[in-house]
Design a protein around this motif. Structure first.
Motif, mmCIF file in Angstrom:
data_model
loop_
_atom_site.group_PDB
_atom_site.id
_atom_site.type_symbol
_atom_site.label_atom_id
_atom_site.label_comp_id
_atom_site.label_asym_id
_atom_site.label_seq_id
_atom_site.Cartn_x
_atom_site.Cartn_y
_atom_site.Cartn_z
ATOM 1 N N THR A 1 1.721 -2.910 -10.375
ATOM 2 C CA THR A 1 2.325 -4.093 -9.754
ATOM 3 C C THR A 1 1.571 -4.587 -8.509
ATOM 4 O OG1 THR A 1 3.809 -2.681 -8.478
ATOM 5 C CG2 THR A 1 4.635 -3.531 -10.600
ATOM 6 N N HIS A 2 0.566 -3.869 -8.067
ATOM 7 C CA HIS A 2 -0.170 -4.236 -6.852
ATOM 8 C C HIS A 2 -1.294 -5.220 -7.220
ATOM 9 C CE1 HIS A 2 -1.772 -4.215 -2.918
ATOM 10 N NE2 HIS A 2 -1.845 -2.912 -2.681
ATOM 11 N N THR A 3 -0.879 -6.408 -7.612
ATOM 12 C CA THR A 3 -1.830 -7.406 -8.124
ATOM 13 C C THR A 3 -2.842 -7.870 -7.077
ATOM 14 O OG1 THR A 3 -0.210 -9.147 -7.722
ATOM 15 C CG2 THR A 3 -0.268 -8.190 -9.942
ATOM 16 N N GLU A 4 -2.460 -7.838 -5.809
ATOM 17 C CA GLU A 4 -3.414 -8.192 -4.752
ATOM 18 C C GLU A 4 -4.588 -7.217 -4.769
ATOM 19 O OE1 GLU A 4 -3.722 -8.501 0.119
ATOM 20 O OE2 GLU A 4 -1.745 -8.342 -0.800
ATOM 21 N N ALA A 5 -4.290 -5.931 -4.946
ATOM 22 C CA ALA A 5 -5.352 -4.922 -5.027
ATOM 23 C C ALA A 5 -6.216 -5.150 -6.259
ATOM 24 C CB ALA A 5 -4.758 -3.516 -5.041
ATOM 25 N N HIS A 6 -5.589 -5.462 -7.389
ATOM 26 C CA HIS A 6 -6.351 -5.703 -8.623
ATOM 27 C C HIS A 6 -7.358 -6.834 -8.405
ATOM 28 C CE1 HIS A 6 -2.492 -4.348 -10.969
ATOM 29 N NE2 HIS A 6 -2.963 -3.410 -10.166
ATOM 30 N N ARG B 1 -7.693 4.044 -8.367
ATOM 31 C CA ARG B 1 -6.416 3.848 -9.047
ATOM 32 C C ARG B 1 -5.599 2.837 -8.254
ATOM 33 N NH1 ARG B 1 -8.047 8.773 -10.032
ATOM 34 N NH2 ARG B 1 -7.689 9.742 -12.066
ATOM 35 N N ALA B 2 -4.940 1.942 -8.982
ATOM 36 C CA ALA B 2 -4.101 0.928 -8.351
ATOM 37 C C ALA B 2 -2.794 0.822 -9.123
ATOM 38 C CB ALA B 2 -4.807 -0.417 -8.322
ATOM 39 N N LEU B 3 -1.694 0.777 -8.408
ATOM 40 C CA LEU B 3 -0.375 0.623 -9.020
ATOM 41 C C LEU B 3 -0.359 -0.656 -9.852
ATOM 42 C CD1 LEU B 3 2.507 1.833 -9.121
ATOM 43 C CD2 LEU B 3 3.037 0.397 -7.139
ATOM 44 N N PHE C 1 -6.616 1.353 2.493
ATOM 45 C CA PHE C 1 -5.259 0.938 2.817
ATOM 46 C C PHE C 1 -5.273 0.356 4.220
ATOM 47 C CE2 PHE C 1 -5.588 5.515 3.499
ATOM 48 C CZ PHE C 1 -5.041 5.742 4.751
ATOM 49 N N ALA C 2 -4.263 -0.474 4.494
ATOM 50 C CA ALA C 2 -4.311 -1.270 5.713
ATOM 51 C C ALA C 2 -2.915 -1.564 6.248
ATOM 52 C CB ALA C 2 -5.026 -2.592 5.427
ATOM 53 N N ASP D 1 0.830 -1.205 0.000
ATOM 54 C CA ASP D 1 0.000 0.000 0.000
ATOM 55 C C ASP D 1 0.866 1.258 0.000
ATOM 56 O OD1 ASP D 1 -2.297 -1.544 0.023
ATOM 57 O OD2 ASP D 1 -2.702 -1.255 2.154
ATOM 58 N N ALA D 2 1.936 1.247 0.783
ATOM 59 C CA ALA D 2 2.832 2.412 0.835
ATOM 60 C C ALA D 2 3.473 2.667 -0.526
ATOM 61 C CB ALA D 2 3.899 2.207 1.903
ATOM 62 N N GLU D 3 3.891 1.602 -1.205
ATOM 63 C CA GLU D 3 4.495 1.755 -2.529
ATOM 64 C C GLU D 3 3.505 2.393 -3.504
ATOM 65 O OE1 GLU D 3 6.635 -0.908 -6.039
ATOM 66 O OE2 GLU D 3 5.498 -1.933 -4.476
ATOM 67 N N GLU D 4 2.251 2.036 -3.382
ATOM 68 C CA GLU D 4 1.212 2.543 -4.277
ATOM 69 C C GLU D 4 0.787 3.967 -3.933
ATOM 70 O OE1 GLU D 4 -2.418 0.186 -5.771
ATOM 71 O OE2 GLU D 4 -3.058 1.085 -3.879
ATOM 72 N N ILE D 5 0.604 4.255 -2.658
ATOM 73 C CA ILE D 5 -0.046 5.495 -2.233
ATOM 74 C C ILE D 5 0.920 6.639 -1.917
ATOM 75 C CG2 ILE D 5 -1.540 6.515 -0.461
ATOM 76 C CD1 ILE D 5 -2.799 3.679 -0.180
#
Length: 158
Positions: free
Chosen positions: A116-121, A112-114, A77-78, A25-29
């Motif tokens: 590489t953040h496949t878990e979020a996708h 919006r999702a990064l 985010f968590a 989450d930090a990498e994305e946000i």
């Protein structure tokens, strides 16, 4: 057995979560905001904002705000304790938050999702979102993000 609750968001738990969020989450946000405190303020001030807690300890924050008439930006985010609350939060979003947003007049929800953040996708798609577009060179570190969306015309209450 831990006690899991979902409560209205406020700054203190939002700040705790923002300062202790999962690495993914930090990498994305974080490239999209000035600081964890700024993120916490924005999240706690969302029109619809909730925090999940385990035995009173903040674990996740989620919600939405209207960005333009009838279009809402959703977020979550968590901390690393996310697996403890993921089922509860997912049910809340599907049963309560989505209904609230559509009753408030939302025609479109976006997230919006990064790339590489496949878990979020996967989670967004489980929640019914569709990947709509790619946004290149976005944010402070010029990464690629995907826009996921829900449309009123496709909404089905679960």
């Amino acid at each position: 057995m831990p006690t899991i609750s979902v409560e209205d968001a406020s700054y203190a738990p939002a700040a705790y979560i923002a300062r202790h969020m999962r690495a993914c989450d930090a990498e994305e946000i974080m490239p999209l905001v000035r600081s964890a405190e700024d993120l916490a303020l924005r999240a706690s001030m969302a029109t619809y904002g909730k925090v999940s807690l385990v035995d009173g300890k903040p674990v996740s924050i989620f919600g939405a705000s209207e960005t333009v008439p009838t279009c809402w930006q959703v977020f979550m985010f968590a901390t690393d304790d996310w697996p403890l609350v993921s089922s509860t939060v997912t049910k809340h979003i599907k049963r309560k938050m989505s209904r609230y947003l559509y009753e408030a007049g939302a025609n479109r929800l976006e997230c919006r999702a990064l790339d590489t953040h496949t878990e979020a996708h996967a989670w967004l798609e489980f929640l019914g979102a569709k990947k709509e577009s790619e946004v290149m060179e976005y944010g402070g570190d010029a990464r690629t993000y995907f826009i996921f969306r829900w449309l009123r015309s496709e909404y089905q209450e679960n």
